[in-house]
Design a protein around this motif. Structure first.
Motif, mmCIF file in Angstrom:
data_model
loop_
_atom_site.group_PDB
_atom_site.id
_atom_site.type_symbol
_atom_site.label_atom_id
_atom_site.label_comp_id
_atom_site.label_asym_id
_atom_site.label_seq_id
_atom_site.Cartn_x
_atom_site.Cartn_y
_atom_site.Cartn_z
ATOM 1 N N PRO A 90 0.800 -1.224 0.000
ATOM 2 C CA PRO A 90 0.000 0.000 0.000
ATOM 3 C C PRO A 90 0.832 1.275 0.000
ATOM 4 C CG PRO A 90 -0.032 -1.013 2.164
ATOM 5 C CD PRO A 90 0.696 -1.954 1.256
ATOM 6 N N GLU A 91 0.261 2.299 -0.601
ATOM 7 C CA GLU A 91 0.824 3.640 -0.524
ATOM 8 C C GLU A 91 0.478 4.179 0.857
ATOM 9 O OE1 GLU A 91 0.178 7.911 -2.704
ATOM 10 O OE2 GLU A 91 -0.171 6.087 -3.854
ATOM 11 N N LEU A 92 1.451 4.790 1.531
ATOM 12 C CA LEU A 92 1.267 5.223 2.911
ATOM 13 C C LEU A 92 0.784 6.671 2.970
ATOM 14 C CD1 LEU A 92 4.575 3.730 4.336
ATOM 15 C CD2 LEU A 92 2.311 2.684 4.323
ATOM 16 N N HIS A 93 -0.278 6.894 3.739
ATOM 17 C CA HIS A 93 -0.817 8.227 3.978
ATOM 18 C C HIS A 93 -0.829 8.449 5.486
ATOM 19 C CE1 HIS A 93 -2.195 8.337 -0.189
ATOM 20 N NE2 HIS A 93 -2.657 7.110 0.000
ATOM 21 N N PHE A 94 -0.113 9.460 5.951
ATOM 22 C CA PHE A 94 0.023 9.695 7.383
ATOM 23 C C PHE A 94 -0.990 10.737 7.846
ATOM 24 C CE2 PHE A 94 4.089 8.031 6.039
ATOM 25 C CZ PHE A 94 4.314 7.059 6.999
#
Length: 101
Positions: A90-94
């Protein structure tokens, strides 16, 4: 009877544990030093992951922490791929988690 967890919940927990370890040991950016990961939510197709964190300093310096995390996200995703074996990484979104306060 043990509580049943779905595969996405198990993957999210594994991602949270591995990211916490990577941030603690591998990320050298001082802006990212004093954070704790509280939760990870993974989309059903595993393309995106919302990573919720809290800071030891509260909301002070939150913008710098987010910049540091976004800058390190490529490195974290690559290292996560070496540790977690799933088809789509997954692409990480903080996101800052203010519920702890």
């Amino acid at each position: 009877m043990p509580k049943e967890f779905s595969r996405s919940q198990r993957v999210a927990e594994q991602i949270r544990r591995e990211l916490a370890e990577l941030i603690r040991t591998e990320v050298k950016d001082p802006r990212v030093g004093f954070i704790s990961l509280t939760d990870v939510e993974v989309t059903p197709d595993y393309a995106h992951a919302k990573v919720f964190f809290t800071s030891m300093h509260g909301e002070e310096g939150l913008d710098e922490i987010l910049v540091g995390l976004r800058r390190a996200s490529g490195f974290l995703r690559r290292e996560l791929g070496k540790r977690v074996r799933i088809h789509t990484l997954p692409e990480l979104h903080f996101h800052y988690d203010s519920s702890v306060e």
